[in-house]
Scaffold this active site. Structure first.
Site, PDB file in Angstrom:
ATOM      1  N   ASP A 125     -21.861   1.651  43.565  1.00 19.04           N
ATOM      2  CA  ASP A 125     -22.512   2.413  42.475  1.00 19.04           C
ATOM      3  C   ASP A 125     -22.684   1.327  41.409  1.00 19.04           C
ATOM      4  O   ASP A 125     -22.554   1.929  40.154  1.00 19.04           O
ATOM      5  CB  ASP A 125     -21.768   3.676  42.194  1.00 19.04           C
ATOM      6  CG  ASP A 125     -20.204   3.232  41.948  1.00 19.04           C
ATOM      7  OD1 ASP A 125     -19.896   2.142  42.185  1.00 19.04           O
ATOM      8  OD2 ASP A 125     -19.686   4.129  41.463  1.00 19.04           O
ATOM      9  N   HIS A 130     -29.775 -28.094  36.992  1.00 16.35           N
ATOM     10  CA  HIS A 130     -29.302 -26.565  36.471  1.00 16.35           C
ATOM     11  C   HIS A 130     -27.995 -26.502  37.432  1.00 16.35           C
ATOM     12  O   HIS A 130     -27.982 -25.509  37.985  1.00 16.35           O
ATOM     13  CB  HIS A 130     -30.600 -25.850  37.129  1.00 16.35           C
ATOM     14  CG  HIS A 130     -31.842 -25.921  36.638  1.00 16.35           C
ATOM     15  ND1 HIS A 130     -32.993 -25.567  37.393  1.00 16.35           N
ATOM     16  CD2 HIS A 130     -32.208 -26.140  35.474  1.00 16.35           C
ATOM     17  CE1 HIS A 130     -34.044 -25.599  36.219  1.00 16.35           C
ATOM     18  NE2 HIS A 130     -33.411 -26.093  35.138  1.00 16.35           N
ATOM     19  N   ASP A 184     -24.298 -27.257  27.924  1.00 15.36           N
ATOM     20  CA  ASP A 184     -25.660 -26.687  27.600  1.00 15.36           C
ATOM     21  C   ASP A 184     -25.410 -25.170  27.403  1.00 15.36           C
ATOM     22  O   ASP A 184     -25.469 -24.584  28.542  1.00 15.36           O
ATOM     23  CB  ASP A 184     -26.757 -27.063  28.425  1.00 15.36           C
ATOM     24  CG  ASP A 184     -28.158 -26.392  27.887  1.00 15.36           C
ATOM     25  OD1 ASP A 184     -28.340 -25.435  27.341  1.00 15.36           O
ATOM     26  OD2 ASP A 184     -29.192 -27.142  28.693  1.00 15.36           O
ATOM     27  N   ASP A 225     -30.030 -22.394  21.587  1.00 12.25           N
ATOM     28  CA  ASP A 225     -30.197 -23.203  22.742  1.00 12.25           C
ATOM     29  C   ASP A 225     -29.413 -24.587  22.647  1.00 12.25           C
ATOM     30  O   ASP A 225     -30.500 -25.378  22.022  1.00 12.25           O
ATOM     31  CB  ASP A 225     -31.598 -23.138  23.362  1.00 12.25           C
ATOM     32  CG  ASP A 225     -31.500 -23.897  25.000  1.00 12.25           C
ATOM     33  OD1 ASP A 225     -30.510 -24.290  25.196  1.00 12.25           O
ATOM     34  OD2 ASP A 225     -32.685 -23.970  25.349  1.00 12.25           O
ATOM     35  N   HIS A 270     -37.238 -33.865  32.915  1.00  9.17           N
ATOM     36  CA  HIS A 270     -37.893 -32.382  32.392  1.00  9.17           C
ATOM     37  C   HIS A 270     -38.644 -32.649  31.229  1.00  9.17           C
ATOM     38  O   HIS A 270     -38.706 -33.642  30.676  1.00  9.17           O
ATOM     39  CB  HIS A 270     -36.633 -31.452  32.201  1.00  9.17           C
ATOM     40  CG  HIS A 270     -35.279 -31.983  31.103  1.00  9.17           C
ATOM     41  ND1 HIS A 270     -35.689 -32.137  29.915  1.00  9.17           N
ATOM     42  CD2 HIS A 270     -34.192 -32.714  31.460  1.00  9.17           C
ATOM     43  CE1 HIS A 270     -34.710 -32.567  29.359  1.00  9.17           C
ATOM     44  NE2 HIS A 270     -33.661 -33.132  30.419  1.00  9.17           N
ATOM     45  N   HIS A 301     -39.361 -26.488  24.522  1.00 11.23           N
ATOM     46  CA  HIS A 301     -39.856 -25.124  24.923  1.00 11.23           C
ATOM     47  C   HIS A 301     -39.933 -24.232  23.588  1.00 11.23           C
ATOM     48  O   HIS A 301     -39.103 -24.160  22.611  1.00 11.23           O
ATOM     49  CB  HIS A 301     -39.444 -24.829  26.074  1.00 11.23           C
ATOM     50  CG  HIS A 301     -37.718 -24.508  25.795  1.00 11.23           C
ATOM     51  ND1 HIS A 301     -37.229 -23.663  25.395  1.00 11.23           N
ATOM     52  CD2 HIS A 301     -36.776 -25.408  26.531  1.00 11.23           C
ATOM     53  CE1 HIS A 301     -35.993 -23.518  25.411  1.00 11.23           C
ATOM     54  NE2 HIS A 301     -35.711 -24.652  25.976  1.00 11.23           N
ATOM     55  N   HIS A 360     -36.456 -19.358  26.945  1.00  6.74           N
ATOM     56  CA  HIS A 360     -37.668 -20.083  27.255  1.00  6.74           C
ATOM     57  C   HIS A 360     -38.743 -19.061  26.874  1.00  6.74           C
ATOM     58  O   HIS A 360     -39.234 -18.184  27.778  1.00  6.74           O
ATOM     59  CB  HIS A 360     -38.051 -20.491  28.855  1.00  6.74           C
ATOM     60  CG  HIS A 360     -36.729 -21.427  29.247  1.00  6.74           C
ATOM     61  ND1 HIS A 360     -36.781 -21.627  30.762  1.00  6.74           N
ATOM     62  CD2 HIS A 360     -36.194 -22.326  28.577  1.00  6.74           C
ATOM     63  CE1 HIS A 360     -35.938 -22.592  30.631  1.00  6.74           C
ATOM     64  NE2 HIS A 360     -35.576 -22.998  29.536  1.00  6.74           N
ATOM     65  N   GLU A 411     -35.011 -31.531  23.255  1.00  3.94           N
ATOM     66  CA  GLU A 411     -33.911 -32.078  24.218  1.00  3.94           C
ATOM     67  C   GLU A 411     -34.289 -33.034  25.156  1.00  3.94           C
ATOM     68  O   GLU A 411     -34.285 -32.713  26.577  1.00  3.94           O
ATOM     69  CB  GLU A 411     -33.762 -30.677  24.991  1.00  3.94           C
ATOM     70  CG  GLU A 411     -34.678 -29.572  25.606  1.00  3.94           C
ATOM     71  CD  GLU A 411     -34.457 -28.443  26.402  1.00  3.94           C
ATOM     72  OE1 GLU A 411     -33.460 -28.656  27.439  1.00  3.94           O
ATOM     73  OE2 GLU A 411     -34.734 -27.321  26.005  1.00  3.94           O
ATOM     74  N   TYR A 451     -30.478 -39.380  32.569  1.00  3.64           N
ATOM     75  CA  TYR A 451     -29.615 -38.921  33.527  1.00  3.64           C
ATOM     76  C   TYR A 451     -29.574 -40.145  34.549  1.00  3.64           C
ATOM     77  O   TYR A 451     -30.566 -40.731  35.146  1.00  3.64           O
ATOM     78  CB  TYR A 451     -30.096 -37.752  34.356  1.00  3.64           C
ATOM     79  CG  TYR A 451     -30.491 -36.527  33.312  1.00  3.64           C
ATOM     80  CD1 TYR A 451     -29.388 -35.801  33.011  1.00  3.64           C
ATOM     81  CD2 TYR A 451     -31.670 -36.485  32.832  1.00  3.64           C
ATOM     82  CE1 TYR A 451     -29.715 -35.212  32.052  1.00  3.64           C
ATOM     83  CE2 TYR A 451     -31.825 -35.611  31.892  1.00  3.64           C
ATOM     84  CZ  TYR A 451     -30.896 -34.529  31.544  1.00  3.64           C
ATOM     85  OH  TYR A 451     -31.186 -33.769  30.437  1.00  3.64           O
ATOM     86  N   ARG A 466     -27.684 -35.355  27.313  1.00  8.93           N
ATOM     87  CA  ARG A 466     -28.746 -34.655  26.836  1.00  8.93           C
ATOM     88  C   ARG A 466     -28.170 -34.116  25.437  1.00  8.93           C
ATOM     89  O   ARG A 466     -27.337 -33.437  25.323  1.00  8.93           O
ATOM     90  CB  ARG A 466     -29.301 -33.314  27.801  1.00  8.93           C
ATOM     91  CG  ARG A 466     -30.297 -32.502  27.134  1.00  8.93           C
ATOM     92  CD  ARG A 466     -31.043 -31.684  28.005  1.00  8.93           C
ATOM     93  NE  ARG A 466     -30.236 -30.619  28.623  1.00  8.93           N
ATOM     94  CZ  ARG A 466     -29.656 -30.404  29.706  1.00  8.93           C
ATOM     95  NH1 ARG A 466     -30.021 -31.618  30.608  1.00  8.93           N
ATOM     96  NH2 ARG A 466     -29.042 -29.296  30.210  1.00  8.93           N
ATOM     97  N   GLU A 517     -29.623 -31.350  22.577  1.00  8.67           N
ATOM     98  CA  GLU A 517     -30.761 -30.441  22.054  1.00  8.67           C
ATOM     99  C   GLU A 517     -30.497 -29.568  20.962  1.00  8.67           C
ATOM    100  O   GLU A 517     -29.352 -29.013  20.678  1.00  8.67           O
ATOM    101  CB  GLU A 517     -30.647 -29.394  23.278  1.00  8.67           C
ATOM    102  CG  GLU A 517     -31.484 -28.320  23.246  1.00  8.67           C
ATOM    103  CD  GLU A 517     -31.483 -27.365  24.611  1.00  8.67           C
ATOM    104  OE1 GLU A 517     -30.622 -27.417  25.307  1.00  8.67           O
ATOM    105  OE2 GLU A 517     -32.498 -26.745  24.677  1.00  8.67           O
TER     106      GLU A 517
END
Ligand code: GLY
Ligand code: MN
Ligand code: MN
Length: 435
Positions: free
Chosen positions: A41, A246, A263, A274, A355, A359, A366, A384, A388, A397, A399
């Protein structure tokens, strides 16, 4: 309510903007998200659908919004439906919005219980010349689960197969991409809390701590400042883990000599922030880490200057690629001759920076926006860049979030440290306090 609600005037303005994109006789319908099940539940926490929130400010399940600007009866021009509450619901789930409260929050005069929705549809759909239905047209949406909106759309289309139907999503992307002053204030509140969480981590981090301990510090700071939590699953990756784009397991150890990439961004009143910062676990960058860090910082500063009204995002991304290329050559990661001879469709810099640079940001991290039209004032973007280098166990990075102004941009992260010396000084202060 734990967060400061934007005034009803904001939502009136958002609806007025949308009406400008509707054809005569059109009736637009917006639904909330479902409460998603877990197992037995159990349920996940409710997350309101961004579009109905943008148009009404109502952060409650089973809310429906009808906009019918040319309805014969003025009372039918805006109708909000909210879940009918009862003494039982009040005992088990707590207070839900009364009709008067929902009216006050949204600025909509005609508020009814959701149970009336079917009868109103039966009465109004035959009167309208055109149905505007909503859909998730985000460029990267890849969700297999049917939303409440999709389910309700299907039912409506089956019942009224001869009606003309149009998509409302393009208009929503258009109006949501240009933020109002009130929305900017809300994003700034989210950013201020995110900044506090960063300072907390700067004071906390030392060799041997787990990545999830950093996550706990951040979450603590978010919740105690009125945020409901993270705007997206945070990434806390130290050393090699920073190269996994990710990475969200956050269960590694932050080791002496490593840089940890963080991040994260808090959600406040529905709006996202962000941030990414990459800091040395022991408080001091090595010369190589400092060089790579400063290369990323240079790209970030140069990229930010390019986000101007009239610029097209595809051109911007190409220009940022060229700036990154120069830095990677200086770092000895790319060879100048190889770059000169590269296939422009497969630029070599993508080996180290794979990447996008920016954005849209807003109700969604996003956010929806106009990717194929020139940038305009009031759009909010992330900036950003990252480098790497898995073979060096190093990922960096940085951002920030910016808003485009009439002839430039305002850095919404201006108060959040990002220079090497600033970060090292703040971490040294912490070390003194701990000693
Ligand atoms: N945190 C997700 C991103 O930076 O796009
Ligand atoms: Mn991010
Ligand atoms: Mn981002």
């Amino acid at each position: 309510m734990r967060y400061l609600q934007l005034p009803a005037a904001t939502y009136r303005e958002h609806r007025a903007r949308l009406r400008q994109h509707m054809e005569k006789g059109g009736l637009a319908i917006f639904h909330s998200n479902d409460i998603m099940p877990t197992s037995a539940d159990g349920t996940m926490p409710f997350k309101q659908a961004a579009d109905i929130f943008y148009l009404s400010g109502i952060d409650q399940e089973e809310t429906i919004l009808l906009l019918f600007p040319d309805a014969f009866d003025p009372k039918d021009r805006e109708i909000l439906f909210v879940r009918e509450t009862s003494p039982t619901i009040a005992i088990w789930e707590g207070a839900k919005l009364t009709q008067a409260e929902a009216g006050e929050l949204s600025g909509i005069a005609n508020v009814q219980w959701t149970g009336n929705y079917e009868a109103v549809i039966k009465r109004l759909v035959p009167q309208c010349g055109l149905l505007y239905l909503n859909s998730n047209e985000h460029l990267r949406q890849a969700n297999e689960v049917e939303t409440r909106e999709e389910r309700k759309n299907k039912e409506l289309l089956a019942r009224y197969p001869l009606h003309s139907v149009k998509r409302i999503a393009p208009a929503m992307h258009r109006i949501r991409s240009r933020k109002t002053q009130q929305e900017l204030e809300q994003i700034k509140r989210a950013i201020a809390i995110t900044g506090k969480a960063f300072e907390r981590v700067l004071r906390f981090i030392k060799p041997g701590v787990k990545e999830y301990e950093l996550e706990a510090e951040i979450t603590h700071e978010f919740l105690r400042n009125g945020s409901r939590g993270h705007a997206y699953t945070p990434i806390l990756g130290s050393g090699y883990n920073a190269c996994v784009l990710h990475y969200i397991t956050n269960d590694g150890t932050c080791k002496d000599g490593e840089v940890v990439l963080m991040d994260f961004g808090c959600e406040y009143g529905g709006y996202a922030s962000d941030l990414t910062r990459s800091i040395p676990v022991n408080g001091k960058f090595t010369p190589r880490q400092r060089d790579v860090y400063n290369a990323v910082l240079h790209v970030q500063k140069e990229a930010t200057k390019l986000l101007l009204p009239g610029v097209v995002l595809a051109d911007y991304h190409r220009q940022v690629g060229a700036i990154m290329e120069e830095q990677l050559i200086k770092l000895g990661l790319l060879d100048q001759k190889a770059v000169a001879a590269q296939d422009p469709e497969k630029p070599l810099y993508k080996k180290y920076f794979m990447h996008g640079t920016s954005h849209f940001l807003g109700l969604d991290v996003h956010d929806v926006g106009l990717w194929h039209e020139p940038i305009t004032e009031g759009m909010v973007f992330t900036v950003e860049p990252g480098i790497y280098i898995p073979e060096e166990n190093l990922g960096i990075r940085i951002e920030n979030n910016i808003v485009v102004t009439k002839d430039g941009q305002m850095d919404l992260f201006a108060d959040i440290p990002r220079e090497v010396d600033q970060i090292e000084a703040l971490m040294a202060e912490r070390a003194k306090v701990m000693a």
